[in-house]
Design a protein around this motif. Structure first.
Motif, PDB file in Angstrom:
ATOM      1  N   ILE A   8     -14.133  -1.398  -4.978  1.00 49.79           N
ATOM      2  CA  ILE A   8     -13.059  -1.631  -5.954  1.00 49.79           C
ATOM      3  C   ILE A   8     -13.048  -0.536  -7.020  1.00 49.79           C
ATOM      4  CG2 ILE A   8     -12.216  -3.214  -7.742  1.00 49.79           C
ATOM      5  CD1 ILE A   8     -13.247  -5.523  -5.981  1.00 49.79           C
ATOM      6  N   GLY A  58     -12.630  -1.047 -15.692  1.00 52.95           N
ATOM      7  CA  GLY A  58     -12.036   0.286 -15.558  1.00 52.95           C
ATOM      8  C   GLY A  58     -12.955   1.391 -16.052  1.00 52.95           C
ATOM      9  N   ASN A  98      -7.152  -1.845   3.300  1.00 51.47           N
ATOM     10  CA  ASN A  98      -7.278  -1.395   1.913  1.00 51.47           C
ATOM     11  C   ASN A  98      -6.764  -2.406   0.899  1.00 51.47           C
ATOM     12  OD1 ASN A  98      -8.478   1.056   2.484  1.00 51.47           O
ATOM     13  ND2 ASN A  98      -6.528   2.127   2.727  1.00 51.47           N
ATOM     14  N   TRP A  99      -5.897  -3.287   1.353  1.00 48.23           N
ATOM     15  CA  TRP A  99      -5.343  -4.263   0.419  1.00 48.23           C
ATOM     16  C   TRP A  99      -6.241  -5.486   0.262  1.00 48.23           C
ATOM     17  CZ3 TRP A  99      -1.986  -3.194  -3.152  1.00 48.23           C
ATOM     18  CH2 TRP A  99      -1.382  -4.219  -3.889  1.00 48.23           C
ATOM     19  N   ARG A 114       0.621   4.179  -2.474  1.00 42.77           N
ATOM     20  CA  ARG A 114      -0.544   5.049  -2.473  1.00 42.77           C
ATOM     21  C   ARG A 114      -0.378   6.293  -1.616  1.00 42.77           C
ATOM     22  NH1 ARG A 114      -5.256   2.553  -4.839  1.00 42.77           N
ATOM     23  NH2 ARG A 114      -6.500   4.197  -3.930  1.00 42.77           N
ATOM     24  N   HIS A 161      -9.107  -5.996  -0.941  1.00 46.85           N
ATOM     25  CA  HIS A 161      -9.809  -6.200  -2.220  1.00 46.85           C
ATOM     26  C   HIS A 161      -8.923  -6.897  -3.256  1.00 46.85           C
ATOM     27  CE1 HIS A 161      -7.576  -2.602  -3.495  1.00 46.85           C
ATOM     28  NE2 HIS A 161      -7.811  -2.986  -4.716  1.00 46.85           N
ATOM     29  N   ARG A 162      -7.616  -6.931  -2.997  1.00 44.46           N
ATOM     30  CA  ARG A 162      -6.721  -7.545  -3.965  1.00 44.46           C
ATOM     31  C   ARG A 162      -6.601  -9.059  -3.788  1.00 44.46           C
ATOM     32  NH1 ARG A 162      -3.509  -3.683  -6.923  1.00 44.46           N
ATOM     33  NH2 ARG A 162      -2.196  -5.373  -7.599  1.00 44.46           N
ATOM     34  N   THR A 210     -11.392   2.484  -5.369  1.00 39.90           N
ATOM     35  CA  THR A 210      -9.972   2.410  -5.045  1.00 39.90           C
ATOM     36  C   THR A 210      -9.108   2.353  -6.298  1.00 39.90           C
ATOM     37  OG1 THR A 210      -8.353   1.377  -3.570  1.00 39.90           O
ATOM     38  CG2 THR A 210      -9.763  -0.118  -4.786  1.00 39.90           C
ATOM     39  N   PHE A 222      -8.162   5.724  -8.186  1.00 38.00           N
ATOM     40  CA  PHE A 222      -7.293   6.648  -7.464  1.00 38.00           C
ATOM     41  C   PHE A 222      -6.411   7.493  -8.366  1.00 38.00           C
ATOM     42  CE2 PHE A 222      -5.090   8.042  -3.751  1.00 38.00           C
ATOM     43  CZ  PHE A 222      -3.762   8.167  -4.117  1.00 38.00           C
ATOM     44  N   TRP A 223      -5.791   6.860  -9.355  1.00 38.90           N
ATOM     45  CA  TRP A 223      -4.764   7.574 -10.118  1.00 38.90           C
ATOM     46  C   TRP A 223      -5.284   8.513 -11.183  1.00 38.90           C
ATOM     47  CZ3 TRP A 223      -0.207   7.950  -8.135  1.00 38.90           C
ATOM     48  CH2 TRP A 223       0.197   6.983  -7.221  1.00 38.90           C
ATOM     49  N   ASN A 224      -6.442   8.221 -11.730  1.00 35.08           N
ATOM     50  CA  ASN A 224      -6.910   9.126 -12.783  1.00 35.08           C
ATOM     51  C   ASN A 224      -8.419   9.369 -12.694  1.00 35.08           C
ATOM     52  OD1 ASN A 224      -7.176   6.453 -13.352  1.00 35.08           O
ATOM     53  ND2 ASN A 224      -6.341   6.551 -15.403  1.00 35.08           N
ATOM     54  N   TRP A 242       0.812  -1.214   0.000  1.00 36.73           N
ATOM     55  CA  TRP A 242       0.000   0.000   0.000  1.00 36.73           C
ATOM     56  C   TRP A 242       0.848   1.268   0.000  1.00 36.73           C
ATOM     57  CZ3 TRP A 242      -4.791   0.225  -1.511  1.00 36.73           C
ATOM     58  CH2 TRP A 242      -5.524   1.383  -1.292  1.00 36.73           C
ATOM     59  N   ARG A 282     -18.687  -4.375  -2.299  1.00 38.86           N
ATOM     60  CA  ARG A 282     -17.390  -4.727  -2.862  1.00 38.86           C
ATOM     61  C   ARG A 282     -17.105  -4.038  -4.195  1.00 38.86           C
ATOM     62  NH1 ARG A 282     -15.285  -9.127  -5.670  1.00 38.86           N
ATOM     63  NH2 ARG A 282     -13.135  -9.548  -5.059  1.00 38.86           N
TER      64      ARG A 282
END
Lengths: 198, 198
Positions: B108, B29, B167-168, A171, B170-171, B111, B114-116, A168, B104
């Motif tokens: 997902i 996505g 937070n991890w 992030r 979901h992976r 989370t 997050f980046w874009n 993590w 769920r």
């Protein structure tokens, strides 16, 4: 990307393409990055780019597979032989933090590609390295239990706790700001091993 | 998505659109999901979809902002008043696990966005809720230190350790398989609070 990524054929140019692409994939995603973007960011022509890589998938697979494999090899090389299992767990965590810090863009490109990797087969090979990495931390925890350093507990879950903390970091951790990543990893080890309890 | 998400205007239809879209965003996505895909998956016409939502951004923002805000409110409502701070930390973690399990896909979708995130302003409002959530776990840890339950330590980092574990999930966590998410969260609390050490 580390120089060892693909054995022989890693010229300066290839390394430049890989590291530039990693940054692009990490910031704009796989779909948002084109071969044209990569050529532009590298300051080279598209034809020169295609001379080195057949397509975007090939670059991407090399980054994600390469960085996962290198992570495992790097971490394995950093485990102090003959040391107490707990110290080896600590070294595992610190080495992961160091690897993350060094190859941050490749790391982020790899981890955000989790849900829709374009090449299932390449994903599979990467997952084998990922499993080996996860297998390593579980084995270290089992050794620590056998040595009486860690109490008997759910080993896969303890391994996941360790990996979650490390995974993590991308992030929230900012390069060149605050505590360096290897120190964060060691502080996490201290909290997880000794517990937060007074 | 929980029914409380947006107050008044959450009809059955809107809830169906939100939950279906969350699953699509989570699996393919943001860029890989079109209004056409959403309408098809919902079994409704595009014009009916546009009757409810102006564009894809609006659906997406409602899912990500809504699920973050709801998470905070849900977790706050689950903290046992007057209990020892350590028990409140445990409840914080278990409630997060329960929320993750229930919603769920929205989790997902949020989370991985997050980046874009396409809408910076909506991202900002979501981050305010995210900060409130992170502020809550830090405050609980500080209370536990003040009460002598937790040793003096780096509170932001301890908070990050707790959130990383959650937070991890979901992976790797699979619904209806293995330990339910709230139990995983409680097992994590036990490991972090008491430590792995024998």
């Amino acid at each position: 990307m580390p120089p060892e990524v693909e054995g022989g054929e890693t010229t300066e140019r290839v390394l430049q393409i890989l590291s530039t692409s990693a940054r692009l994939f990490a910031t704009t995603g796989y779909d948002g990055t084109s071969m044209r973007d990569i050529a532009l960011a590298c300051g080279i022509s598209k034809s020169l780019l295609y001379h080195h890589f057949a397509d975007k998938d090939e670059i991407f697979a090399r980054i994600t597979l390469g960085s996962t494999r290198e992570l495992v090899q790097f971490v394995e090389s950093r485990l102090p032989e003959g040391a107490a299992p707990s110290l080896r767990i600590r070294a595992f965590m610190a080495a992961t933090g160091e690897y993350f810090q060094r190859y941050r863009w490749a790391w982020i490109a790899s981890t955000t590609a989790f849900w829709n990797d374009p090449q299932q087969r390449r994903q599979t090979e990467r997952m084998l390295w990922r499993d080996r990495y996860e297998g390593l931390i579980r084995r270290l925890i089992e050794e620590a239990i056998a040595a009486g350093e860690i109490r008997p507990l759910d080993v896969p879950l303890a391994g996941r706790l360790v990996l979650s903390a490390l995974n993590w970091m991308h992030r929230w951790h900012k390069p060149d700001q605050g505590m360096p990543a290897p120190e964060v990893a060691e502080a996490y080890f201290d909290m997880i091993f000794h517990g937060l309890k007074r």
